[in-house]
Structure formats: structure tokens, C-alpha cells
Design a protein around this motif. Structure first.
Motif, short mmCIF file in Angstrom:
data_model
loop_
_atom_site.label_atom_id
_atom_site.label_comp_id
_atom_site.label_asym_id
_atom_site.label_seq_id
_atom_site.Cartn_x
_atom_site.Cartn_y
_atom_site.Cartn_z
N GLY A 174 0.80 -1.22 0.00
CA GLY A 174 0.00 0.00 0.00
C GLY A 174 0.83 1.26 0.00
N SER A 175 1.97 1.23 0.71
CA SER A 175 2.82 2.42 0.78
C SER A 175 3.39 2.78 -0.59
N ILE A 224 15.96 13.18 -0.85
CA ILE A 224 14.65 13.30 -1.49
C ILE A 224 13.57 12.51 -0.76
N THR A 225 13.98 11.62 0.14
CA THR A 225 13.01 10.77 0.84
C THR A 225 12.32 11.53 1.96
N LEU A 241 20.17 0.69 6.84
CA LEU A 241 19.46 1.47 5.83
C LEU A 241 17.98 1.62 6.16
N ALA A 242 17.36 0.54 6.64
CA ALA A 242 15.94 0.61 6.98
C ALA A 242 15.69 1.67 8.04
N ASP A 243 16.58 1.74 9.03
CA ASP A 243 16.43 2.75 10.08
C ASP A 243 16.57 4.16 9.52
N ARG A 247 13.86 7.08 9.66
CA ARG A 247 14.21 8.34 10.34
C ARG A 247 13.75 9.56 9.57
N VAL A 248 13.82 9.49 8.23
CA VAL A 248 13.44 10.65 7.42
C VAL A 248 11.97 10.60 6.98
N GLY A 249 11.23 9.58 7.46
CA GLY A 249 9.80 9.53 7.21
C GLY A 249 9.37 8.81 5.96
N GLY A 250 10.30 8.11 5.28
CA GLY A 250 9.96 7.38 4.07
C GLY A 250 9.41 6.00 4.37
#
Length: 306
Positions: A174-175, A224-225, A241-243, A247-250
Motif C-alpha cells: 500500500g505504501s 529526497i526521501t 538502511l531501513a532505520d 528516520r526521514v519519514g519514508g
């Protein structure tokens, strides 16, 4: 798109019969194509080197370093239409200089006479301007050729085909469906697939997409994320990387952590489905995108400048 698992299985069988015409272990090889075919060339080149089967370079056909031709034992080209100007021009330059192999979907085209050996995957041809099944079938064919010479740092093509059936049956994230921007990442041979996923989104849906090697993401592209933007990762995620994405809301899409661990080529099928879904949501025809044709055939003056 839904025919891909069977196309891959058939391509793997055909590769077995193609035998010595494909790159052999230890040979120095170059692979070339245009657009989607170039991205498949990149994936194959990285996979072959990672398997220890020999130095392998990938080039856009228009950027092939002709001065290097004799240094390669074999050059492989990929052209769905068999009419792509840059590929035919490259094969003409390479004639009598090194062995050449071409993969195509159409046996009634000039490429049949341009290369030393031609593999015709006509069962994977498609009417759509946007490539899906021919591209992945060509990669499946080349992967199966590598499997004949030893194990690969990837699943067998038959297992990838089973993963593709799973990728076709399950719901899309969905995201990803709701995002306004998509960044595709991959490491090693999966980077070529990330490039191809981004291209599919641009071609079919006119979407804002980018693609990078996974480890390069934090060296700028992360800027850009943010909320409402998606990072789609092919293969295993680098540590942390997932963290960083969170962290930036992506939103992170990663089959390696969220699902059954799809073969990256099967995960590409999900990205193809996403491109179609986004295109249709925007009122576009994903098979007939604006500004594109099935094959790029240049006139004499344009070809001379390419």
C-alpha cells in the motif's frame, strides 16, 4: 506480465541447447543493449563476475568502446526488436573482430545476419511498447547459461520463476501504491534491476523515480526521501538502511525483510505491476506511453551522431 514464470522456464531450457555459443567460464565478455536491454546487460554482467566466471563489462550500445573490441572473447547484445540502430551498428563494428551473440524476439529482422550466433526468444515477444517479459526472459536465458558452469550467488531460474508466481498473486504494498515518488535501490546484480524498475515507472506512468546502488543511497539520494515517498529495495538491505529510511519519514519496501525473500528478478515483476497500477490510476495507457516507440530506428544522420 503474468506469462513471465513460464517464459523464464522455457528460456532456461533453450539456454541449455544453445551451449557453447554463450560465454564460457574464464572468458572476458562484454554485454550491450539499449534502454531496458542495457539494464538487463548490467544485471547479467554483475552476476557473472560475482559467480567468478570471468570479467564482464556492460555498456549502452552507443557507448561501447570500439577500441577495446579485440580484448573481449565474446560480446553479447540484447535487442527485443532486432532493429535497434545502435545495436546493429555495434555488431557491424565488431564483425570479424570478436565473436558476437545476439538475443532477440523477432527472427525476421536484420539482427539475424548481424551476429555470429542469435538466440530467438520469440515466445517472449510482446506487443506493448514497454518491455516486461522479453527483458526478464532474456536475463533468465543468460542466467541459465551461467548455471551450466557452476553455482551462482542467486537462486536458480526455476526457483526464481516460482517466486514470480508468488509476486504475481500477492497484493502490492500500500505504501508504494500511495506514494508520490519512488527511489529504487539494489546492490550487485540487483542494481541493474533497480534501474529497470525506475525506468518502468517513468515509461508507463510518467512517474518521478530514481535508482541507485544501495550503498550510495546515503550519499545524497536520501535527501529526497520523506513522508509520502517510497524506497524500494531489491535484495538484502545494507545494515542500518531501513532505520535511515524510517528516520526521514519514508516508506521502505523490501521483500528481503517483509516477505519470503523473493529473487530480485521476481521482485521486479512486482515493480512492473506497480507501474501498471500507477499508470492506470493516472489515466495513462501503460502499453502505449507518450513519446516512445517499440524500437528506436534512427535515420543515417542521427545514427552517425549516436
Amino acid at each position: 506480465m503474468e506469462s513471465q514464470p513460464n517464459c523464464w522456464r522455457r528460456a532456461a531450457e533453450e539456454a541449455t541447447g544453445f551451449g557453447a555459443a554463450l560465454p564460457q567460464r574464464g572468458e572476458r565478455v562484454a554485454v550491450s543493449g539499449c534502454g531496458t536491454s542495457w539494464f538487463m546487460a548490467q544485471a547479467y554482467a554483475a552476476l557473472r563476475e560475482a559467480a567468478g566466471q570471468g570479467e564482464t563489462d556492460a555498456f549502452a550500445a552507443s557507448e561501447f568502446p570500439a577500441s577495446r573490441a579485440e580484448s573481449y572473447d565474446r560480446v553479447v547484445t540484447v535487442t527485443r526488436s532486432g532493429t535497434t540502430t545502435e545495436v546493429l551498428g555495434l555488431l557491424g563494428e565488431l564483425r570479424d573482430r570478436t565473436r558476437t551473440v545476439a538475443l532477440t524476439a523477432d527472427p525476421a529482422t536484420p539482427v539475424m545476419d548481424a551476429a555470429d550466433h542469435v538466440a530467438v526468444l520469440d515466445h517472449a515477444d510482446e506487443r506493448s511498447v514497454v518491455q516486461t517479459r522479453f527483458a526478464t526472459s532474456a536475463l533468465a536465458f543468460l542466467r541459465a547459461g551461467l548455471e551450466q558452469h557452476g553455482p551462482l550467488p542467486a537462486k536458480a531460474v526455476t526457483d526464481a520463476a516460482a517466486d514470480a508466481e508468488f509476486a504475481l498473486a500477492g497484493p502490492l504494498p500500500g505504501s508504494a501504491l500511495e506514494a508520490e515518488q519512488w527511489t529504487f535501490l539494489g546492490r550487485g546484480w540487483a542494481y541493474g534491476l533497480a534501474l529497470e524498475a525506475a525506468l518502468k515507472m517513468r515509461e508507463a506512468a510518467g512517474a518521478w523515480t530514481e535508482a541507485y546502488p544501495s550503498m550510495e543511497y546515503r550519499h545524497g539520494p536520501i535527501a529526497i526521501t520523506g513522508p509520502g515517498r517510497c524506497v524500494w529495495l531489491f535484495g538484502e538491505p545494507p545494515e542500518g538502511l531501513a532505520d535511515e529510511v524510517a528516520r526521514v519519514g519514508g516508506a521502505l519496501v523490501s521483500e528481503a525483510t517483509d516477505g519470503r525473500g523473493l529473487d530480485p528478478m521476481a521482485d521486479l515483476v512486482r515493480a512492473q505491476r506497480l507501474a501498471v497500477a500507477v499508470a492506470e490510476e493516472r489515466g495513462f495507457d501503460p502499453d502505449q506511453p507518450r513519446n516512445l516507440t517499440r524500437s528506436v530506428v534512427l535515420d543515417g544522420s542521427a545514427a552517425a551522431g549516436s
